[in-house]
Design a protein around this motif. Structure first.
Motif, PDB file in Angstrom:
ATOM      1  N   LEU A 240      41.707  43.028  28.231  1.00 52.69           N
ATOM      2  CA  LEU A 240      41.614  42.030  29.307  1.00 52.69           C
ATOM      3  C   LEU A 240      42.610  41.231  29.675  1.00 52.69           C
ATOM      4  CD1 LEU A 240      39.542  40.349  31.179  1.00 52.69           C
ATOM      5  CD2 LEU A 240      38.756  39.196  29.310  1.00 52.69           C
ATOM      6  N   ALA A 241      43.528  40.971  28.523  1.00 55.62           N
ATOM      7  CA  ALA A 241      44.632  40.190  28.565  1.00 55.62           C
ATOM      8  C   ALA A 241      45.623  41.084  29.653  1.00 55.62           C
ATOM      9  CB  ALA A 241      45.388  39.889  27.281  1.00 55.62           C
ATOM     10  N   ARG A 242      45.997  42.328  29.304  1.00 56.98           N
ATOM     11  CA  ARG A 242      46.824  43.031  29.857  1.00 56.98           C
ATOM     12  C   ARG A 242      46.178  43.303  31.322  1.00 56.98           C
ATOM     13  NH1 ARG A 242      47.542  48.244  25.834  1.00 56.98           N
ATOM     14  NH2 ARG A 242      48.779  47.162  24.545  1.00 56.98           N
ATOM     15  N   ILE A 243      45.070  43.304  31.691  1.00 61.07           N
ATOM     16  CA  ILE A 243      44.430  43.402  33.073  1.00 61.07           C
ATOM     17  C   ILE A 243      44.579  42.381  33.877  1.00 61.07           C
ATOM     18  CG2 ILE A 243      42.234  43.888  34.360  1.00 61.07           C
ATOM     19  CD1 ILE A 243      41.455  45.543  31.788  1.00 61.07           C
ATOM     20  N   ALA A 244      44.227  41.183  33.455  1.00 56.88           N
ATOM     21  CA  ALA A 244      44.434  40.052  33.826  1.00 56.88           C
ATOM     22  C   ALA A 244      45.914  39.657  34.308  1.00 56.88           C
ATOM     23  CB  ALA A 244      43.870  38.850  33.141  1.00 56.88           C
ATOM     24  N   LEU A 245      46.871  39.968  33.265  1.00 59.76           N
ATOM     25  CA  LEU A 245      48.185  39.996  33.539  1.00 59.76           C
ATOM     26  C   LEU A 245      48.519  40.599  35.005  1.00 59.76           C
ATOM     27  CD1 LEU A 245      50.397  38.278  32.000  1.00 59.76           C
ATOM     28  CD2 LEU A 245      51.350  40.292  31.074  1.00 59.76           C
ATOM     29  N   THR A 246      48.112  41.726  35.007  1.00 57.28           N
ATOM     30  CA  THR A 246      48.407  42.494  36.000  1.00 57.28           C
ATOM     31  C   THR A 246      47.930  42.089  37.480  1.00 57.28           C
ATOM     32  OG1 THR A 246      48.553  44.828  34.911  1.00 57.28           O
ATOM     33  CG2 THR A 246      48.346  44.821  37.331  1.00 57.28           C
ATOM     34  N   MET A 247      46.539  41.296  37.292  1.00 53.05           N
ATOM     35  CA  MET A 247      46.064  40.939  38.430  1.00 53.05           C
ATOM     36  C   MET A 247      46.618  39.507  38.838  1.00 53.05           C
ATOM     37  SD  MET A 247      42.084  42.037  37.676  1.00 53.05           S
ATOM     38  CE  MET A 247      41.334  41.490  39.198  1.00 53.05           C
ATOM     39  N   GLU A 248      47.407  38.844  38.082  1.00 51.19           N
ATOM     40  CA  GLU A 248      47.905  37.512  38.072  1.00 51.19           C
ATOM     41  C   GLU A 248      46.974  36.418  38.118  1.00 51.19           C
ATOM     42  OE1 GLU A 248      50.611  37.186  41.472  1.00 51.19           O
ATOM     43  OE2 GLU A 248      51.489  39.021  41.165  1.00 51.19           O
ATOM     44  N   GLU A 249      45.970  36.962  37.123  1.00 55.28           N
ATOM     45  CA  GLU A 249      44.931  35.791  36.899  1.00 55.28           C
ATOM     46  C   GLU A 249      45.191  35.070  35.537  1.00 55.28           C
ATOM     47  OE1 GLU A 249      42.173  35.160  38.437  1.00 55.28           O
ATOM     48  OE2 GLU A 249      42.346  36.709  40.235  1.00 55.28           O
ATOM     49  N   TRP A 250      46.014  34.141  35.640  1.00 60.09           N
ATOM     50  CA  TRP A 250      46.909  33.585  34.526  1.00 60.09           C
ATOM     51  C   TRP A 250      45.881  32.820  33.489  1.00 60.09           C
ATOM     52  CZ3 TRP A 250      50.394  36.401  35.522  1.00 60.09           C
ATOM     53  CH2 TRP A 250      51.081  36.533  36.547  1.00 60.09           C
ATOM     54  N   ASN A 251      44.760  32.261  34.064  1.00 59.61           N
ATOM     55  CA  ASN A 251      44.008  31.510  33.015  1.00 59.61           C
ATOM     56  C   ASN A 251      43.303  32.431  32.116  1.00 59.61           C
ATOM     57  OD1 ASN A 251      43.865  28.727  33.321  1.00 59.61           O
ATOM     58  ND2 ASN A 251      43.433  29.035  35.393  1.00 59.61           N
ATOM     59  N   THR A 252      42.790  33.462  32.739  1.00 61.12           N
ATOM     60  CA  THR A 252      42.136  34.642  31.982  1.00 61.12           C
ATOM     61  C   THR A 252      42.994  35.300  31.245  1.00 61.12           C
ATOM     62  OG1 THR A 252      40.563  35.027  33.791  1.00 61.12           O
ATOM     63  CG2 THR A 252      40.731  36.934  32.295  1.00 61.12           C
ATOM     64  N   ALA A 253      44.192  35.610  31.513  1.00 62.54           N
ATOM     65  CA  ALA A 253      45.325  36.296  30.667  1.00 62.54           C
ATOM     66  C   ALA A 253      45.527  35.518  29.493  1.00 62.54           C
ATOM     67  CB  ALA A 253      46.616  36.386  31.455  1.00 62.54           C
ATOM     68  N   PHE A 254      45.754  34.123  29.647  1.00 63.09           N
ATOM     69  CA  PHE A 254      45.973  33.380  28.715  1.00 63.09           C
ATOM     70  C   PHE A 254      44.637  33.349  27.657  1.00 63.09           C
ATOM     71  CE2 PHE A 254      45.983  29.062  26.258  1.00 63.09           C
ATOM     72  CZ  PHE A 254      47.360  29.117  25.905  1.00 63.09           C
ATOM     73  N   ASP A 255      43.443  33.033  28.222  1.00 62.06           N
ATOM     74  CA  ASP A 255      42.419  32.842  27.394  1.00 62.06           C
ATOM     75  C   ASP A 255      41.975  34.149  26.444  1.00 62.06           C
ATOM     76  OD1 ASP A 255      42.000  30.316  27.996  1.00 62.06           O
ATOM     77  OD2 ASP A 255      40.454  30.715  29.609  1.00 62.06           O
ATOM     78  N   ALA A 256      42.303  35.247  27.212  1.00 57.79           N
ATOM     79  CA  ALA A 256      41.842  36.614  26.507  1.00 57.79           C
ATOM     80  C   ALA A 256      43.041  36.898  25.515  1.00 57.79           C
ATOM     81  CB  ALA A 256      41.995  37.699  27.612  1.00 57.79           C
ATOM     82  N   ALA A 257      44.204  36.559  25.814  1.00 59.10           N
ATOM     83  CA  ALA A 257      45.332  36.830  24.705  1.00 59.10           C
ATOM     84  C   ALA A 257      45.093  36.115  23.323  1.00 59.10           C
ATOM     85  CB  ALA A 257      46.666  36.516  25.461  1.00 59.10           C
TER      86      ALA A 257
END
Length: 513
Positions: A240-257
């Protein structure tokens, strides 16, 4: 759709096509030991099929003629790294991966022995294998914990597979949401299944998010994994962190990581604690394949292409770091040991030959494949925090890594989110520094071109960096981050078997622009 059925469904259990293993390895089953219709009935049967899918993630099973550059996940990572600027293939050698490096595979879409067919075939095989299992969602027999575990893994595999299709057969997510991507199938296929048209990039990512979030939910309620190759909740968070990073969904990327770091229990390790990157028991490994000597695929393997000392393809086509990227490390950076400035394969004009990946057994060329390390999650958290304007958190997560790599690294002085038009245009920003460390840390592990595209940066190759003249991509639009040069063509077999696709209108552009 018959063609799709033939090369995807024909191996439904095709993902479970390998002979059984000992108790400490994956228990898999031969193709004829179960029917595809029975996979979704019982969690115990489904887990055996899942194990076969995981086994195929490091086996060479592509059509004859392509097997030596098609050994599951690692082969696609190596492909994508060689399409960028940081990993140099110093010579053509036997030809494997050379044409990926030169961007000369797109026009071979009519062949079943080249990358377009290989990748399409691979990911749709895994998708259909996952669909066979997910047909049992709501009816599968077994303990609640085991059923949730099996279904959660299948949802994650489907999400991962669609994500890889999207990254390779369409332009990057942001700014291209309405463009065509790939057909979506969420039910098992059969000979009568009608082929579907290409869904949009947005529709594919919606499916990816739905699947990975469902996976996280189920794996949080499931039994604990019994093998490092299985996807658990921490790995699903990592995806999910990788996917959100690609989507530029920064909050999701941070929380998932952050969730991946916390749920994995893994710790950043000093370089000498996981030397060779060939052992999934290292304390920083979240996900990988434990490969025994009798499972080594020898020539058709990651280490045969990477480890020069094996005397295989690596000796005729050495993989090297560019001089520019190497120069970004200070003399006190422990990762410099991953590349040898004095290696006999080096020349005055080349890069520096890698020693990051070394086989654990030179007689059988074996070594575990590492697919996700916790260090990556700290880098994703750092990048996402920086994008969100939380530089203190970005500094913290970057410091977590660099405290094990280079104690002299000047983290506190870094600020800003500026990136150059190309990776050679330096800005000195905090974001650039995080990306630099990602390039160094994950060299050979992630696939550089996927980052290049999502970052919307161009790149250049020069002889000063160590690139051979034949691989400079002269005249190609490498400085244009929106070009179609890297977007893979859809294989002809898909058009032959899918009446919903028209090669005149649905084929990806053969031209670069």
């Amino acid at each position: 759709m018959n063609k799709i059925f033939n090369y995807i469904v024909a191996g439904v259990v095709g993902c479970a096509m390998f002979a059984g293993c000992s108790d400490d390895a994956l228990e898999t089953a031969p193709t004829d030991s179960m029917s595809s219709s029975g996979i979704s009935d019982n969690a115990g049967t489904a887990i055996v099929a899942l194990n076969g899918m995981y086994r195929s993630m490091y086996n060479s099973w592509s059509p004859q003629g392509n097997t030596h550059q098609s050994f599951g996940i690692n082969s696609y990572v190596l492909m994508a790294d060689l399409m960028g600027e940081d990993m140099i293939q110093a010579a053509m050698g036997s030809g494997w991966f050379w044409y990926d490096c030169l961007y000369q595979v797109k026009d071979r879409y009519a062949s079943t022995a080249w990358r377009p067919y290989d990748m399409w075939n691979c990911f749709y095989t895994w998708i259909n294998g996952a669909n066979e299992i997910l047909a049992g969602d709501g009816s599968m027999q077994g303990t609640t914990e085991l059923v949730n575990n099996v279904l959660g893994q299948a949802y994650a595999i489907r999400a991962f597979s669609y994500f890889m299709l999207a990254q390779n057969f369409a332009r990057t997510y942001k700014g291209h949401e309405s463009e065509p991507c790939c057909p979506i199938y969420t039910e098992p296929s059969n000979p009568d299944t009608k082929g579907k048209p290409r869904a949009t990039v947005q529709e594919v990512y919606d499916q990816i998010l739905s699947d990975i979030n469902r996976s996280i939910e189920l794996l949080g309620q499931g039994s604990r994994r019994t093998h490092i190759s299985h996807i658990d909740q921490s790995v699903a968070y990592g995806w999910l962190a990788r996917i959100a990073l690609t989507m530029e969904e920064w909050n999701t990327a941070f929380d998932a990581a952050v969730a991946a770091i916390e749920t994995s229990g893994c710790q950043i390790q000093p370089v000498d604690a996981f030397a060779g990157l060939n052992d999934v028991s290292a304390e920083n490994v979240m996900w990988g394949a434990s490969i025994r000597s009798d499972q080594s695929t020898m020539y058709a393997s990651f280490f045969s292409h990477m480890d020069y000392d094996l005397g295989a393809y690596a000796a005729t086509a050495p993989k090297q770091i560019s001089k520019d990227l190497y120069a970004l490390m200070s003399a006190s950076d422990s990762r410099r040991s991953w590349w040898n400035m004095e290696h006999p394969a080096n020349t005055d004009d080349s890069g520096y030959t890698q020693e990051k990946f070394k086989s654990s057994n030179t007689q059988t060329w074996e070594g575990d494949y590492i697919w996700m390390r916790v260090e990556e999650m700290h880098l994703i958290a750092a990048e996402a925090a920086c994008r969100l304007g939380n530089e203190d958190a970005a500094h913290t997560y970057l410091r977590n890594l660099m405290g094990k790599r280079d104690l002299t690294y000047p983290i506190d002085s870094l600020t800003g989110t500026e990136l150059g038009a190309t990776t050679s245009d330096r800005t000195g920003s905090l974001l650039e520094a995080i990306i630099d460390q990602r390039r160094i840390e994950l060299w050979g592990e992630y696939g550089r071109v996927w980052d290049i595209r999502r970052l919307k940066q161009g790149f250049v190759r020069t002889t000063d960096m160590g690139w051979p003249t034949d691989a400079l991509l002269t005249g190609r639009p490498t400085t244009n981050p929106e070009n179609y040069m890297w977007v893979m063509t859809i294989p002809q077999t898909e058009f032959d078997g899918n009446a919903s696709l028209n090669p005149a209108t649905d084929q990806n552009p053969l031209s670069d622009e």
